[in-house]
Design a protein around this motif. Structure first.
Motif, PDB file in Angstrom:
ATOM      1  N   LEU A  86       0.838  -1.190   0.000  1.00 30.50           N
ATOM      2  CA  LEU A  86       0.000   0.000   0.000  1.00 30.50           C
ATOM      3  C   LEU A  86       0.877   1.246   0.000  1.00 30.50           C
ATOM      4  O   LEU A  86       1.973   1.245   0.571  1.00 30.50           O
ATOM      5  N   SER A  87       0.369   2.325  -0.632  1.00 34.73           N
ATOM      6  CA  SER A  87       1.098   3.594  -0.654  1.00 34.73           C
ATOM      7  C   SER A  87       0.116   4.731  -0.873  1.00 34.73           C
ATOM      8  O   SER A  87      -0.863   4.587  -1.598  1.00 34.73           O
ATOM      9  N   LYS A  88       0.382   5.876  -0.219  1.00 33.51           N
ATOM     10  CA  LYS A  88      -0.416   7.075  -0.475  1.00 33.51           C
ATOM     11  C   LYS A  88       0.078   7.807  -1.709  1.00 33.51           C
ATOM     12  O   LYS A  88      -0.675   8.504  -2.374  1.00 33.51           O
ATOM     13  N   ASN A  89       1.355   7.661  -2.030  1.00 34.03           N
ATOM     14  CA  ASN A  89       1.936   8.323  -3.198  1.00 34.03           C
ATOM     15  C   ASN A  89       3.013   7.419  -3.782  1.00 34.03           C
ATOM     16  O   ASN A  89       4.143   7.408  -3.288  1.00 34.03           O
ATOM     17  N   PRO A  90       2.701   6.645  -4.801  1.00 31.15           N
ATOM     18  CA  PRO A  90       3.697   5.700  -5.332  1.00 31.15           C
ATOM     19  C   PRO A  90       4.912   6.397  -5.914  1.00 31.15           C
ATOM     20  O   PRO A  90       5.969   5.787  -6.050  1.00 31.15           O
ATOM     21  N   GLY A  91       4.755   7.691  -6.274  1.00 23.61           N
ATOM     22  CA  GLY A  91       5.903   8.403  -6.837  1.00 23.61           C
ATOM     23  C   GLY A  91       7.055   8.563  -5.878  1.00 23.61           C
ATOM     24  O   GLY A  91       8.203   8.764  -6.284  1.00 23.61           O
ATOM     25  N   THR A  92       6.780   8.463  -4.557  1.00 20.59           N
ATOM     26  CA  THR A  92       7.856   8.580  -3.557  1.00 20.59           C
ATOM     27  C   THR A  92       8.540   7.243  -3.315  1.00 20.59           C
ATOM     28  O   THR A  92       9.530   7.182  -2.580  1.00 20.59           O
ATOM     29  N   LEU A  93       8.016   6.175  -3.910  1.00 17.32           N
ATOM     30  CA  LEU A  93       8.547   4.813  -3.733  1.00 17.32           C
ATOM     31  C   LEU A  93       8.482   4.365  -2.282  1.00 17.32           C
ATOM     32  O   LEU A  93       9.237   3.500  -1.844  1.00 17.32           O
ATOM     33  N   ASN A  94       7.567   4.983  -1.521  1.00 17.33           N
ATOM     34  CA  ASN A  94       7.408   4.634  -0.116  1.00 17.33           C
ATOM     35  C   ASN A  94       6.211   3.695   0.014  1.00 17.33           C
ATOM     36  O   ASN A  94       5.067   4.135   0.050  1.00 17.33           O
ATOM     37  N   TRP A  95       6.470   2.390   0.046  1.00 13.93           N
ATOM     38  CA  TRP A  95       5.418   1.377   0.104  1.00 13.93           C
ATOM     39  C   TRP A  95       5.466   0.645   1.447  1.00 13.93           C
ATOM     40  O   TRP A  95       6.534   0.485   2.033  1.00 13.93           O
ATOM     41  N   ALA A  96       4.298   0.207   1.921  1.00 14.90           N
ATOM     42  CA  ALA A  96       4.225  -0.534   3.183  1.00 14.90           C
ATOM     43  C   ALA A  96       3.502  -1.850   2.949  1.00 14.90           C
ATOM     44  O   ALA A  96       2.623  -1.945   2.092  1.00 14.90           O
ATOM     45  N   GLU A  97       3.862  -2.879   3.721  1.00 11.89           N
ATOM     46  CA  GLU A  97       3.195  -4.174   3.657  1.00 11.89           C
ATOM     47  C   GLU A  97       2.126  -4.225   4.749  1.00 11.89           C
ATOM     48  O   GLU A  97       2.455  -4.318   5.927  1.00 11.89           O
ATOM     49  N   PRO A  98       0.835  -4.143   4.389  1.00 12.97           N
ATOM     50  CA  PRO A  98      -0.208  -4.099   5.420  1.00 12.97           C
ATOM     51  C   PRO A  98      -0.548  -5.456   6.018  1.00 12.97           C
ATOM     52  O   PRO A  98      -1.219  -5.536   7.031  1.00 12.97           O
ATOM     53  N   SER A  99      -0.110  -6.533   5.374  1.00  7.87           N
ATOM     54  CA  SER A  99      -0.531  -7.869   5.803  1.00  7.87           C
ATOM     55  C   SER A  99       0.671  -8.801   5.895  1.00  7.87           C
ATOM     56  O   SER A  99       1.567  -8.762   5.047  1.00  7.87           O
ATOM     57  N   PRO A 100       0.698  -9.669   6.922  1.00  8.47           N
ATOM     58  CA  PRO A 100       1.788 -10.649   7.023  1.00  8.47           C
ATOM     59  C   PRO A 100       1.599 -11.861   6.126  1.00  8.47           C
ATOM     60  O   PRO A 100       2.483 -12.713   6.034  1.00  8.47           O
ATOM     61  N   VAL A 101       0.446 -11.950   5.456  1.00 10.77           N
ATOM     62  CA  VAL A 101       0.153 -13.126   4.636  1.00 10.77           C
ATOM     63  C   VAL A 101       1.057 -13.126   3.402  1.00 10.77           C
ATOM     64  O   VAL A 101       1.153 -12.125   2.682  1.00 10.77           O
ATOM     65  N   GLY A 102       1.723 -14.245   3.167  1.00 11.84           N
ATOM     66  CA  GLY A 102       2.527 -14.410   1.964  1.00 11.84           C
ATOM     67  C   GLY A 102       1.769 -15.242   0.944  1.00 11.84           C
ATOM     68  O   GLY A 102       0.956 -16.105   1.291  1.00 11.84           O
ATOM     69  N   TYR A 103       2.063 -14.992  -0.340  1.00 17.10           N
ATOM     70  CA  TYR A 103       1.305 -15.641  -1.399  1.00 17.10           C
ATOM     71  C   TYR A 103       2.229 -16.442  -2.312  1.00 17.10           C
ATOM     72  O   TYR A 103       3.447 -16.243  -2.330  1.00 17.10           O
ATOM     73  N   ASP A 104       1.609 -17.321  -3.081  1.00 11.93           N
ATOM     74  CA  ASP A 104       2.339 -18.149  -4.034  1.00 11.93           C
ATOM     75  C   ASP A 104       2.663 -17.286  -5.253  1.00 11.93           C
ATOM     76  O   ASP A 104       1.902 -17.233  -6.215  1.00 11.93           O
ATOM     77  N   GLY A 105       3.804 -16.594  -5.194  1.00  8.28           N
ATOM     78  CA  GLY A 105       4.151 -15.645  -6.241  1.00  8.28           C
ATOM     79  C   GLY A 105       3.424 -14.333  -6.013  1.00  8.28           C
ATOM     80  O   GLY A 105       2.591 -14.210  -5.108  1.00  8.28           O
ATOM     81  N   PRO A 106       3.693 -13.314  -6.823  1.00  7.39           N
ATOM     82  CA  PRO A 106       3.008 -12.031  -6.639  1.00  7.39           C
ATOM     83  C   PRO A 106       1.517 -12.184  -6.912  1.00  7.39           C
ATOM     84  O   PRO A 106       1.124 -12.697  -7.957  1.00  7.39           O
ATOM     85  N   PRO A 107       0.645 -11.775  -5.975  1.00  5.05           N
ATOM     86  CA  PRO A 107      -0.800 -11.907  -6.219  1.00  5.05           C
ATOM     87  C   PRO A 107      -1.210 -11.111  -7.448  1.00  5.05           C
ATOM     88  O   PRO A 107      -0.764  -9.983  -7.652  1.00  5.05           O
ATOM     89  N   GLN A 108      -2.064 -11.708  -8.250  1.00 12.00           N
ATOM     90  CA  GLN A 108      -2.492 -11.072  -9.495  1.00 12.00           C
ATOM     91  C   GLN A 108      -3.913 -10.527  -9.420  1.00 12.00           C
ATOM     92  O   GLN A 108      -4.446 -10.052 -10.414  1.00 12.00           O
ATOM     93  N   THR A 109      -4.524 -10.603  -8.235  1.00  8.32           N
ATOM     94  CA  THR A 109      -5.869 -10.068  -8.054  1.00  8.32           C
ATOM     95  C   THR A 109      -5.884  -9.139  -6.853  1.00  8.32           C
ATOM     96  O   THR A 109      -5.625  -9.568  -5.729  1.00  8.32           O
ATOM     97  N   LEU A 110      -6.173  -7.860  -7.094  1.00 11.78           N
ATOM     98  CA  LEU A 110      -6.354  -6.868  -6.037  1.00 11.78           C
ATOM     99  C   LEU A 110      -7.694  -6.182  -6.279  1.00 11.78           C
ATOM    100  O   LEU A 110      -7.969  -5.729  -7.390  1.00 11.78           O
ATOM    101  N   CYS A 111      -8.525  -6.108  -5.252  1.00 11.88           N
ATOM    102  CA  CYS A 111      -9.869  -5.553  -5.421  1.00 11.88           C
ATOM    103  C   CYS A 111     -10.237  -4.726  -4.197  1.00 11.88           C
ATOM    104  O   CYS A 111     -10.161  -5.211  -3.061  1.00 11.88           O
ATOM    105  N   TRP A 112     -10.643  -3.474  -4.435  1.00  9.89           N
ATOM    106  CA  TRP A 112     -11.068  -2.604  -3.344  1.00  9.89           C
ATOM    107  C   TRP A 112     -12.555  -2.811  -3.062  1.00  9.89           C
ATOM    108  O   TRP A 112     -13.364  -2.922  -3.973  1.00  9.89           O
ATOM    109  N   ALA A 113     -12.926  -2.827  -1.761  1.00  9.11           N
ATOM    110  CA  ALA A 113     -14.322  -2.905  -1.332  1.00  9.11           C
ATOM    111  C   ALA A 113     -14.470  -2.045  -0.088  1.00  9.11           C
ATOM    112  O   ALA A 113     -14.060  -2.441   1.006  1.00  9.11           O
TER     113      ALA A 113
END
Length: 641
Positions: free
Chosen positions: A48-75
């Motif tokens: 997650l990031s508020k501004n991807p242009g700053t390259l400042n990203w955070a990991e909100p979840s400790p769950v690891g996935y089988d490769g990079p997850p290819q489905t992201l959906c906001w609700a």
């Protein structure tokens, strides 16, 4: 990272974030989400990031996935993440920080290690996900609870790129049918509660289509760009059904890769130029250019009789080919219009002779509870799927049924292979009301319609499943003469005069005469009442409280048109003009009497000569010098206010 608001785009290179993908934005949360492969690339994370242009990203979840997850959906305030075997909900606070994480491990099967979990939402706040590609089971997340949905996916349908239909429980997605020598991908709109659906072909688009929301009412269907004869993309307005094609070569000879829109409405098109790479183009009049470069085209929806996921492999017939349309005062069957009450001879004249069947049964008395036999005569047009119940005279059709599905036992042999509309909508989209907890009904003019909308049978009604499914196979239309409403009072409707009338050149003089005849002597009717007039007036709402400080235009027009019989002129012997006269308070209810709006400053000798018995006027005038000579010539005494 490229900020496309800058020209040329402002690029920030990020060597520390390899394989960053699936970038998506939530305007509600003001957050960007992306996926990444961590370490050797075998473990994936959501960022997650508020501004991807700053390259400042955070990991909100400790769950690891089988490769990079290819489905992201906001609700709402949650981010849903999917990989081949997991669906994770990351709940966020109003500040965009992680509040709670829940993970659902999906059942393993032969497909789950190959395809990522598809996730979508509807506009009612419900989340749907499926763990496989082929006929995958759908799960629904609602109110912090995940349950197995009432139906699964059809064939190779996938939820990952479905788009919710605003304000409804329906979603739009890509669906394949059998075409001319190949599978053809179409646009499918699916009701997630009932399984009712409709489909629209996408000619000229090819295979491998991607669907996403573009802006406002517009959907974007993007092709794979491999075949130059196929459209690169099509923009579809889901309200007007307008289709705008984006064909190869429309924006230069370079191969098109992507199209997007910025938050300020600026459209950006990405093409690839040999030995240069991506080229960003900013069209000046994007929408106008597409409309002038294409012939007008509309999306053509076709209705399925079947309920999802039990859909045929072929497209349903065009809705425009065969229709039965019910309106307030008529029923149209294949272009022939029938007005109620329906008779056997009336329908047979246009539809051909009916097959008559006598149906025997028993009827239980609601008083004695005894059963008695009865015989019902039916008129059947088998090839049209029409079944008519005849009244005792065996001529009047008291109820007409259209068989819309094959289940259930009905005397008519075939189903109607067309569309049934109520007004301007497919009957399944009409405004139905619940009837007795197991069926649906609506009223349209003198018509009453009954059916059961197609959809899954609830578990508590499973014992009556066959009966309930049979109810959904017939749309029954009955007609009863509506009760006539009492005619609305038209007290102030003016009729044409049947006798000689007086002529007036001066409106204020006419008002003074009407004050005498209408209010003082009661010889004119109706007696004008402004509030009563406003209630009767139907062309617009007259607000006396808001408008009564000036003469009300509609009342003035009524007074101008009012014809006074010539015979009443002799009844006018004296006129006393006064600011408190009743006629003025009806024309201008809150008039303060100070602006001279009703002063008599002009008058003609001709209109005065019509009143032979008029001998005295108490004159209200700001310019008496203009009228006194005329009054004196006519022998009228004058007192000035």
């Amino acid at each position: 990272m490229a900020d496309l608001r800058q020209r040329p785009p402002q690029v920030t290179r990020a060597h520390s974030l390899p394989h960053l993908g699936c970038l998506t934005y939530s305007a509600e949360n003001g957050l960007y989400a992306a996926s990444i492969a961590a370490g050797s690339g075998t473990i994936g994370r959501a960022l997650l990031s508020k501004n991807p242009g700053t390259l400042n990203w955070a990991e909100p979840s400790p769950v690891g996935y089988d490769g990079p997850p290819q489905t992201l959906c906001w609700a709402d305030h949650s981010l849903w993440v999917g990989d081949p075997t997991n669906a994770t909900r990351i709940e966020l606070t109003d500040r965009g920080t992680c509040q709670d994480v829940k993970n659902w491990v999906l059942p393993e099967d032969g497909w789950s290690t190959k395809y990522h979990c598809g996730i979508t939402t509807d506009s009612l706040g419900r989340v749907y996900f499926s763990n496989e590609w082929y006929k995958g089971q759908i799960y629904r997340g609602e109110n912090d609870k995940v349950t197995k949905h009432t139906f699964s996916l059809n064939g190779y349908d996938h939820l990952s790129e479905a788009v919710p239909v605003p304000g409804t429980g329906r979603i739009t997605m890509i669906h394949a049918v059998s075409g001319k020598g190949r599978m053809e991908e179409c646009l499918l709109e699916l009701d997630m509660d009932t399984g009712r659906c409709r489909i629209a072909p996408l000619p000229g688009m090819g295979e491998g289509l991607k669907l996403r929301w573009f802006t406002g009412d517009w959907l974007l269907v993007q092709g794979n760009g491999e075949i130059l004869s196929d459209d690169f993309a099509q923009l579809i307005n889901r309200n007007t059904r307008e289709v705008l094609r984006i064909r190869p070569g429309m924006f230069g000879g370079e191969k098109m890769q992507h199209i997007g829109i910025l938050t300020d409405g600026t459209v950006v098109i990405v093409t690839r130029r040999d030995r240069v790479g991506p080229v960003f183009r900013y069209p000046i009049d994007f929408w106008g250019f597409l409309r002038t470069a294409n012939k007008p085209k509309k999306l053509e929806w076709r209705e399925y009789k079947e309920v999802y996921p039990n859909l045929p492999i072929f497209l349903p017939p065009k809705a425009t080919e065969r229709k039965i349309i019910l309106k307030k005062d008529s029923l149209t069957i294949l272009g022939s219009v029938f007005a109620p009450p329906f008779t056997l001879s009336q329908l047979a004249e246009k539809l051909g002779p009916a097959r008559i069947v006598l149906q025997n049964g028993t009827r239980k008395s609601p008083v004695t509870d005894r059963e008695s036999p009865y015989t019902q005569a039916l008129a059947l047009w088998d090839e049209l799927g029409l079944q008519g119940w005849l009244d005792e005279d065996e001529q009047t059709i008291k109820t007409l049924g259209v068989r819309v599905a094959a289940q259930g036992e009905y005397a008519v042999r075939q189903i109607f292979d067309g569309a049934v509309w109520i007004g301007f909508k497919d009957y399944r989209e009409a405004s139905w009301k619940d009837f007795a907890g197991f069926a649906h009904t609506l009223k349209l003019g003198g018509f009453t319609v009954y059916t059961r909308l197609p959809g899954p049978v609830p578990e508590e009604q499973s014992a009556q499943k066959a009966k309930l499914e049979a109810l959904s196979a017939m749309v029954q239309i009955s007609w009863k003469e509506p009760e006539k409403k009492a005619a609305k009072a038209q007290k102030y409707k003016l009729s044409k005069p049947t006798e000689p009338v007086l002529h007036f050149d001066t409106f204020n003089f006419k008002l003074a005469v009407m004050e005498v005849l209408m209010y003082e002597k009661g010889l004119l009717a109706p007696k004008l009442d402004a509030h009563e007039f406003a209630r009767e007036y139907s062309r617009r709402k007259i607000d006396i409280d808001a408008e009564g400080y000036e003469p009300i235009p509609e009342i003035r027009k009524w007074l101008e048109k009012y014809q006074i019989p010539e015979r009443l002129a002799r009844s006018v012997t004296e006129i006393e003009m006064d600011g408190g006269s009743e006629i003025y308070t009806q024309l201008c209810p809150f008039w303060d009497g100070e602006d001279g709006a009703f002063d008599l400053n002009t008058i003609t000798e001709a209109e005065l000569r019509q009143f032979p018995n008029l001998k005295h006027i108490t004159l209200m005038s700001s310019k008496p010098e203009q009228v006194l000579p005329i009054l004196e010539r006519c022998g009228i005494e004058v007192d000035l206010l």
